[in-house]
Design a protein around this motif. Structure first.
Motif, PDB file in Angstrom:
ATOM      1  N   ILE A 348      27.626  22.100  17.482  1.00 20.36           N
ATOM      2  CA  ILE A 348      27.336  22.502  18.867  1.00 20.36           C
ATOM      3  C   ILE A 348      28.449  23.367  19.438  1.00 20.36           C
ATOM      4  CG2 ILE A 348      26.980  21.636  21.214  1.00 20.36           C
ATOM      5  CD1 ILE A 348      25.632  19.193  20.022  1.00 20.36           C
ATOM      6  N   GLU A 349      29.690  23.066  19.084  1.00 22.47           N
ATOM      7  CA  GLU A 349      30.823  23.811  19.630  1.00 22.47           C
ATOM      8  C   GLU A 349      30.940  25.210  19.033  1.00 22.47           C
ATOM      9  OE1 GLU A 349      34.308  21.539  19.031  1.00 22.47           O
ATOM     10  OE2 GLU A 349      33.592  19.787  20.149  1.00 22.47           O
ATOM     11  N   HIS A 350      30.289  25.453  17.913  1.00 21.27           N
ATOM     12  CA  HIS A 350      30.409  26.745  17.227  1.00 21.27           C
ATOM     13  C   HIS A 350      29.108  27.550  17.259  1.00 21.27           C
ATOM     14  CE1 HIS A 350      34.277  25.446  15.504  1.00 21.27           C
ATOM     15  NE2 HIS A 350      33.696  24.257  15.368  1.00 21.27           N
ATOM     16  N   ALA A 351      28.208  27.207  18.155  1.00 21.13           N
ATOM     17  CA  ALA A 351      26.917  27.904  18.245  1.00 21.13           C
ATOM     18  C   ALA A 351      26.617  28.247  19.701  1.00 21.13           C
ATOM     19  CB  ALA A 351      25.800  27.046  17.653  1.00 21.13           C
ATOM     20  N   LYS A 352      25.747  29.213  19.872  1.00 21.98           N
ATOM     21  CA  LYS A 352      25.310  29.603  21.217  1.00 21.98           C
ATOM     22  C   LYS A 352      23.910  30.208  21.124  1.00 21.98           C
ATOM     23  CE  LYS A 352      27.430  34.219  21.011  1.00 21.98           C
ATOM     24  NZ  LYS A 352      28.330  35.179  21.679  1.00 21.98           N
ATOM     25  N   ILE A 353      23.234  30.201  22.254  1.00 18.83           N
ATOM     26  CA  ILE A 353      21.893  30.793  22.327  1.00 18.83           C
ATOM     27  C   ILE A 353      22.016  32.221  22.849  1.00 18.83           C
ATOM     28  CG2 ILE A 353      19.635  30.682  23.453  1.00 18.83           C
ATOM     29  CD1 ILE A 353      19.872  27.690  23.544  1.00 18.83           C
ATOM     30  N   GLU A 354      21.348  33.138  22.172  1.00 15.21           N
ATOM     31  CA  GLU A 354      21.324  34.532  22.591  1.00 15.21           C
ATOM     32  C   GLU A 354      19.884  34.989  22.789  1.00 15.21           C
ATOM     33  OE1 GLU A 354      23.403  36.795  19.655  1.00 15.21           O
ATOM     34  OE2 GLU A 354      25.392  36.296  20.452  1.00 15.21           O
ATOM     35  N   LEU A 355      19.675  35.808  23.804  1.00 16.66           N
ATOM     36  CA  LEU A 355      18.352  36.371  24.091  1.00 16.66           C
ATOM     37  C   LEU A 355      18.367  37.877  23.863  1.00 16.66           C
ATOM     38  CD1 LEU A 355      17.202  34.546  27.367  1.00 16.66           C
ATOM     39  CD2 LEU A 355      16.615  34.010  25.004  1.00 16.66           C
ATOM     40  N   TYR A 356      17.272  38.385  23.342  1.00 15.82           N
ATOM     41  CA  TYR A 356      17.100  39.821  23.116  1.00 15.82           C
ATOM     42  C   TYR A 356      15.799  40.281  23.758  1.00 15.82           C
ATOM     43  CZ  TYR A 356      20.859  39.589  19.658  1.00 15.82           C
ATOM     44  OH  TYR A 356      22.073  39.421  19.038  1.00 15.82           O
ATOM     45  N   GLY A 357      15.845  41.434  24.416  1.00 18.00           N
ATOM     46  CA  GLY A 357      14.656  41.997  25.034  1.00 18.00           C
ATOM     47  C   GLY A 357      13.785  42.735  24.029  1.00 18.00           C
ATOM     48  N   ASP A 358      12.563  43.004  24.429  1.00 18.34           N
ATOM     49  CA  ASP A 358      11.603  43.687  23.551  1.00 18.34           C
ATOM     50  C   ASP A 358      12.147  45.047  23.118  1.00 18.34           C
ATOM     51  OD1 ASP A 358       9.223  44.289  22.210  1.00 18.34           O
ATOM     52  OD2 ASP A 358       8.406  45.295  23.972  1.00 18.34           O
ATOM     53  N   GLY A 359      12.188  45.277  21.798  1.00 19.07           N
ATOM     54  CA  GLY A 359      12.657  46.540  21.257  1.00 19.07           C
ATOM     55  C   GLY A 359      14.139  46.609  20.982  1.00 19.07           C
ATOM     56  N   GLU A 360      14.913  45.630  21.432  1.00 16.84           N
ATOM     57  CA  GLU A 360      16.356  45.663  21.182  1.00 16.84           C
ATOM     58  C   GLU A 360      16.657  45.473  19.702  1.00 16.84           C
ATOM     59  OE1 GLU A 360      19.742  44.375  23.896  1.00 16.84           O
ATOM     60  OE2 GLU A 360      18.179  42.938  24.387  1.00 16.84           O
ATOM     61  N   ARG A 361      17.747  46.099  19.276  1.00 13.75           N
ATOM     62  CA  ARG A 361      18.192  45.959  17.900  1.00 13.75           C
ATOM     63  C   ARG A 361      19.047  44.708  17.779  1.00 13.75           C
ATOM     64  NH1 ARG A 361      20.877  50.882  16.747  1.00 13.75           N
ATOM     65  NH2 ARG A 361      18.957  51.775  15.932  1.00 13.75           N
ATOM     66  N   ILE A 362      18.634  43.786  16.927  1.00 13.88           N
ATOM     67  CA  ILE A 362      19.364  42.542  16.715  1.00 13.88           C
ATOM     68  C   ILE A 362      20.380  42.692  15.586  1.00 13.88           C
ATOM     69  CG2 ILE A 362      19.108  40.091  16.140  1.00 13.88           C
ATOM     70  CD1 ILE A 362      16.288  40.203  17.276  1.00 13.88           C
ATOM     71  N   GLN A 363      20.008  43.416  14.568  1.00 12.85           N
ATOM     72  CA  GLN A 363      20.873  43.593  13.406  1.00 12.85           C
ATOM     73  C   GLN A 363      20.719  45.023  12.905  1.00 12.85           C
ATOM     74  OE1 GLN A 363      21.123  40.555  10.004  1.00 12.85           O
ATOM     75  NE2 GLN A 363      19.824  42.140   9.121  1.00 12.85           N
ATOM     76  N   ARG A 364      21.833  45.675  12.615  1.00 18.73           N
ATOM     77  CA  ARG A 364      21.821  47.070  12.207  1.00 18.73           C
ATOM     78  C   ARG A 364      22.037  47.173  10.697  1.00 18.73           C
ATOM     79  NH1 ARG A 364      23.206  51.841  14.953  1.00 18.73           N
ATOM     80  NH2 ARG A 364      23.964  50.602  16.712  1.00 18.73           N
TER      81      ARG A 364
END
Length: 471
Positions: A348-364
């Motif tokens: 729990i201490e080493h994780a977090k929740i991230e949100l991405y919008g429609d069309g955003e690049r998550i990984q390049r």
């Protein structure tokens, strides 16, 4: 028989009989040569071949070969047709030589069509009057006098309206815009779709805006399409006082460069504007993309700012609390890594929740992931990059799947990941993933197999796209 050879009409008849076909052949060859070159002189030569040359031969045949008097009605009719065709040929030749073949940027190229139309109408009127005066003997002096007096009366009566039209025509002669340019006036902003002697028509987002030329001639306006390749849209944003300006500028610039509407040949920029405000300049290919680019940029930085721990509009992040992180780990990370209760709490201490919008690049494609992501909700589309820079869809990932597994081997990813709709992920740092894998060697083998499978997916998608292009 000797009388026939001594008669003038005989030689005229012989000359016309042989000269007309020969002339038509020569003009036909000239016409075909101009057609192959796409020359502007094609139309005048066509008029000369199809109309003037045969009519002139007919007129000579009537006057010289048949000895018909010049005042005969038939001769006058043919003479009128010849004179009118000569007038049309002269106008067409001048237009082709001076205006149609004019180089870009010259005064001849900038000449508005309305001036050419008015000049052409005046010349035709004068030419027709001269034809009737010299061929039919008509008295046209009274007609010109009446027209002159009428024009003076009309000019004095409509001097304000005529003055506005003239000012508008002078503005068109300068040509500060062209069809297809985007202009911004005090009344509207839109794309020029039509220009006539009275007004310009602007295609705006709410309909067709009709703006009189006189209004534009008496006011200032902005041509957004000139100079080419220089258009930018400016977006103002507000962040909290405690947000470091350099981090804010870097985040905004990065989000702007990710926009698909951003001009790839130019770079966006962001500067602090004072009072917690920041100005981002986004280069675009067309002013018509302003609204769409601005809306997409504002939507994306809402997500990007929260992922970077920044406070857009001084708002606080509430979707990555410890309780929500713990629930997300139990939902997607625990079943994948088969975590024990202690490992679950430690994670729990080493994780977090991230949100991405429609069309955003998550990984390049080409980057080394800094950690692993586990999809909590939404869909992620994985694409592969082709040699020409385009992308092809390789596969999609839904809730419960993961990506970034090559973070353990420090390998660069082959594919790019995009959010389809809003996507929520659990992000776990590389060090914690490495620690969990060391405790479970079987998990390392499974991740290695997943890496190989996904690389095969990417390569297969590239091969299929290449085969399709070849076919």
């Amino acid at each position: 028989m000797a009388g026939v050879f001594s008669s003038a009409w005989f030689y005229w008849a012989i000359g016309i009989a042989f000269g007309l076909p020969l002339g038509l052949v020569i003009l036909t060859e000239w016409q075909h040569a101009l057609q192959r070159k796409h020359s502007a002189l094609l139309r005048p030569v066509t008029i000369l071949r199809n109309y003037l040359f045969p009519l002139a031969a007919l007129l000579l045949l009537m006057l010289e070969a048949n000895q018909i008097p010049a005042h005969a009605t038939s001769v006058r009719v043919v003479g009128t047709l010849v004179a009118f065709v000569v007038l049309v040929l002269m106008l067409s030749g001048v237009n082709a030589a001076l205006f149609q073949s004019a180089p870009d940027g010259s005064w001849r190229k900038r000449m508005p069509s309305i001036f050419l139309d008015v000049s052409r109408f005046v010349l035709i009127a004068v030419g027709v009057a001269l034809i009737f005066a010299y061929i039919w003997g008509a008295n046209v002096k009274g007609l010109f006098t009446a027209l002159g007096i009428t024009s003076i009366v009309v000019g004095l009566t409509l001097q304000n309206s005529v003055g506005q039209i003239i000012s508008g025509l002078l503005m068109l002669f300068e040509q500060p815009f062209q069809i297809g340019d985007w202009i911004e006036t005090p009344q509207a902003k839109g794309r020029v779709v039509e220009v006539n002697w009275r007004a310009i028509h602007l295609e705006t987002g709410t309909g067709l805006q009709i703006t009189p030329n006189s209004v534009l001639a008496s006011a200032s306006f902005t041509n957004l399409s000139r100079p080419d390749g220089k258009h930018v849209v400016e977006v103002m944003t507000v962040f909290a006082h405690d947000d470091p300006p350099d981090r804010v500028c870097a985040m905004l610039t990065r989000a702007a460069s990710e926009l698909p509407l951003c001009d790839p040949n130019r770079s966006p920029s962001t500067v602090p504007f004072g009072g917690m405000q920041y100005k981002t300049k986004i280069p675009l290919k067309s002013p018509g993309e302003d609204g769409k680019a601005k809306a997409m940029f504002l939507r994306w930085i809402w997500y990007s700012a929260r992922r970077d721990g920044l406070h857009l509009d001084e708002a606080e992040d509430t979707f990555s609390s410890p309780e929500l992180v713990e629930a997300g780990i139990s939902k997607v990370v625990g079943p994948t890594f088969r975590l024990s209760h202690d490992e679950h709490q430690e994670l729990i201490e080493h994780a977090k929740i991230e949100l991405y919008g429609d069309g955003e690049r998550i990984q390049r494609a080409g980057e080394v992931p800094g950690g692993m992501m586990f999809v909590l909700s939404g869909t992620v589309q994985m694409t592969a990059n082709l040699e020409d820079g385009s992308e092809v869809v390789a596969w999609t990932q839904d809730e419960g799947s993961f990506m970034g597994q090559s973070t353990l081997t420090r390998q660069r990813v082959l594919g790019t990941a995009y959010a389809v709709g809003e996507v929520a992920v659990i992000y776990v740092e590389r060090e914690m993933i490495a620690d969990l894998v060391q405790r479970n060697p079987l998990l390392l083998q499974e991740l290695g197999r997943t890496i190989d499978e996904r690389r095969a997916h990417v390569l297969r998608a590239i091969d299929q796209a290449t085969d399709t292009d070849i076919d």
